[in-house]
Motif scaffolding. Sequence first.
Motif, PDB file in Angstrom:
ATOM      1  N   ASP A  11      87.728   2.558 110.947  1.00 24.46           N
ATOM      2  CA  ASP A  11      88.983   2.682 110.208  1.00 24.46           C
ATOM      3  C   ASP A  11      88.809   3.693 109.081  1.00 24.46           C
ATOM      4  O   ASP A  11      87.759   3.749 108.437  1.00 24.46           O
ATOM      5  N   THR A  12      89.853   4.481 108.836  1.00 23.38           N
ATOM      6  CA  THR A  12      89.810   5.496 107.792  1.00 23.38           C
ATOM      7  C   THR A  12      91.235   5.880 107.401  1.00 23.38           C
ATOM      8  O   THR A  12      92.159   5.684 108.186  1.00 23.38           O
ATOM      9  N   THR A  13      91.398   6.432 106.220  1.00 23.43           N
ATOM     10  CA  THR A  13      92.723   6.893 105.810  1.00 23.43           C
ATOM     11  C   THR A  13      93.048   8.278 106.362  1.00 23.43           C
ATOM     12  O   THR A  13      94.194   8.697 106.329  1.00 23.43           O
ATOM     13  N   ALA A  19      86.905  12.351 111.918  1.00 20.00           N
ATOM     14  CA  ALA A  19      86.492  12.663 113.289  1.00 20.00           C
ATOM     15  C   ALA A  19      85.919  14.073 113.373  1.00 20.00           C
ATOM     16  O   ALA A  19      84.911  14.309 114.044  1.00 20.00           O
ATOM     17  N   THR A  20      86.540  15.012 112.681  1.00 21.17           N
ATOM     18  CA  THR A  20      86.050  16.389 112.669  1.00 21.17           C
ATOM     19  C   THR A  20      84.650  16.449 112.067  1.00 21.17           C
ATOM     20  O   THR A  20      83.759  17.121 112.596  1.00 21.17           O
ATOM     21  N   TRP A  21      84.436  15.736 110.960  1.00 23.51           N
ATOM     22  CA  TRP A  21      83.126  15.717 110.314  1.00 23.51           C
ATOM     23  C   TRP A  21      82.074  15.167 111.265  1.00 23.51           C
ATOM     24  O   TRP A  21      81.016  15.762 111.459  1.00 23.51           O
ATOM     25  N   TRP A  22      82.371  14.020 111.893  1.00 21.25           N
ATOM     26  CA  TRP A  22      81.401  13.415 112.805  1.00 21.25           C
ATOM     27  C   TRP A  22      81.188  14.285 114.053  1.00 21.25           C
ATOM     28  O   TRP A  22      80.065  14.389 114.555  1.00 21.25           O
ATOM     29  N   GLN A  52      90.349   5.543 113.542  1.00 16.17           N
ATOM     30  CA  GLN A  52      91.700   4.982 113.533  1.00 16.17           C
ATOM     31  C   GLN A  52      92.268   5.033 112.119  1.00 16.17           C
ATOM     32  O   GLN A  52      91.658   4.515 111.179  1.00 16.17           O
ATOM     33  N   LYS A  53      93.427   5.668 111.976  1.00 19.00           N
ATOM     34  CA  LYS A  53      94.063   5.779 110.666  1.00 19.00           C
ATOM     35  C   LYS A  53      94.659   4.431 110.265  1.00 19.00           C
ATOM     36  O   LYS A  53      95.402   3.813 111.025  1.00 19.00           O
ATOM     37  N   VAL A  54      94.313   4.008 109.062  1.00 20.97           N
ATOM     38  CA  VAL A  54      94.869   2.782 108.489  1.00 20.97           C
ATOM     39  C   VAL A  54      95.295   3.090 107.058  1.00 20.97           C
ATOM     40  O   VAL A  54      94.779   4.008 106.430  1.00 20.97           O
ATOM     41  N   GLU A  55      96.247   2.348 106.561  1.00 21.56           N
ATOM     42  CA  GLU A  55      96.717   2.564 105.184  1.00 21.56           C
ATOM     43  C   GLU A  55      95.664   2.164 104.156  1.00 21.56           C
ATOM     44  O   GLU A  55      95.498   2.812 103.138  1.00 21.56           O
ATOM     45  N   LEU A 101      72.683   6.882 104.537  1.00 19.96           N
ATOM     46  CA  LEU A 101      73.629   7.837 103.967  1.00 19.96           C
ATOM     47  C   LEU A 101      75.039   7.273 104.084  1.00 19.96           C
ATOM     48  O   LEU A 101      75.249   6.253 104.738  1.00 19.96           O
ATOM     49  N   THR A 102      75.996   7.962 103.481  1.00 20.10           N
ATOM     50  CA  THR A 102      77.413   7.656 103.684  1.00 20.10           C
ATOM     51  C   THR A 102      78.105   8.906 104.201  1.00 20.10           C
ATOM     52  O   THR A 102      77.753  10.027 103.818  1.00 20.10           O
ATOM     53  N   ASP A 103      79.082   8.705 105.092  1.00 15.06           N
ATOM     54  CA  ASP A 103      79.897   9.837 105.534  1.00 15.06           C
ATOM     55  C   ASP A 103      80.923  10.136 104.440  1.00 15.06           C
ATOM     56  O   ASP A 103      80.976   9.427 103.416  1.00 15.06           O
ATOM     57  N   PRO A 104      81.743  11.173 104.577  1.00 12.74           N
ATOM     58  CA  PRO A 104      82.695  11.515 103.525  1.00 12.74           C
ATOM     59  C   PRO A 104      83.694  10.410 103.173  1.00 12.74           C
ATOM     60  O   PRO A 104      84.264  10.426 102.085  1.00 12.74           O
ATOM     61  N   ALA A 105      83.896   9.426 104.054  1.00  8.21           N
ATOM     62  CA  ALA A 105      84.803   8.316 103.757  1.00  8.21           C
ATOM     63  C   ALA A 105      84.068   7.127 103.149  1.00  8.21           C
ATOM     64  O   ALA A 105      84.685   6.096 102.882  1.00  8.21           O
ATOM     65  N   GLY A 106      82.758   7.235 102.940  1.00  2.68           N
ATOM     66  CA  GLY A 106      81.985   6.172 102.322  1.00  2.68           C
ATOM     67  C   GLY A 106      81.363   5.181 103.300  1.00  2.68           C
ATOM     68  O   GLY A 106      80.746   4.207 102.876  1.00  2.68           O
TER      69      GLY A 106
END
Length: 115
Positions: A11-13, A19-22, A52-55, A101-106
Motif C-alpha cells: 500500500d502507498t499513497t 512502483a517506478t522506484w522498485w 496499490q494506491k490508498v488514501e 533500508l527503507t524505500d522512498p515511502a518508508g
Amino acid sequence: MTVTPAMITCDTTDATALATWWAEQTGGTITEENDGWYVIVSVPDSPTLAFQKVEDPTPGKNRLHLDVLTDDLDAEVARLREAGAGLVAERGDENFRWVTLTDPAGNEFCVAQRS
C-alpha cells in the motif's frame, strides 16, 4: 491442498512513483498501471511486485517486508541509498551481514549478500 505466493503487494499513497522506484532498483518492468491506483512490476526470476494506491497507509512498522540479495552488499547498499533508500541499521556479524533500508515511502526492506 496448498497455496502458492503469486504477488507481493504494498500500500502507498503514490503507486506509480513507488512502483517506478522498485522497477529501477530490481531491473523490473512496469507491466500494468491501472490509472495509477494499482501498478504491477514484473521482476525477472522473482515474485511479481504490486503497488496499490490508498488514501492512508497503515501507520507504524510494516509487519511484512522484502528481503533482497546482491553479489556486493556494500556497493548495492550505497547504490540504493543514492537512489533514495534510507538507512535503518546495519546488522549481523562476521558470518552473515545484512542491511535494513527503507524505500522512498518508508517501507523497510533488507539487503543481504548472496552466498
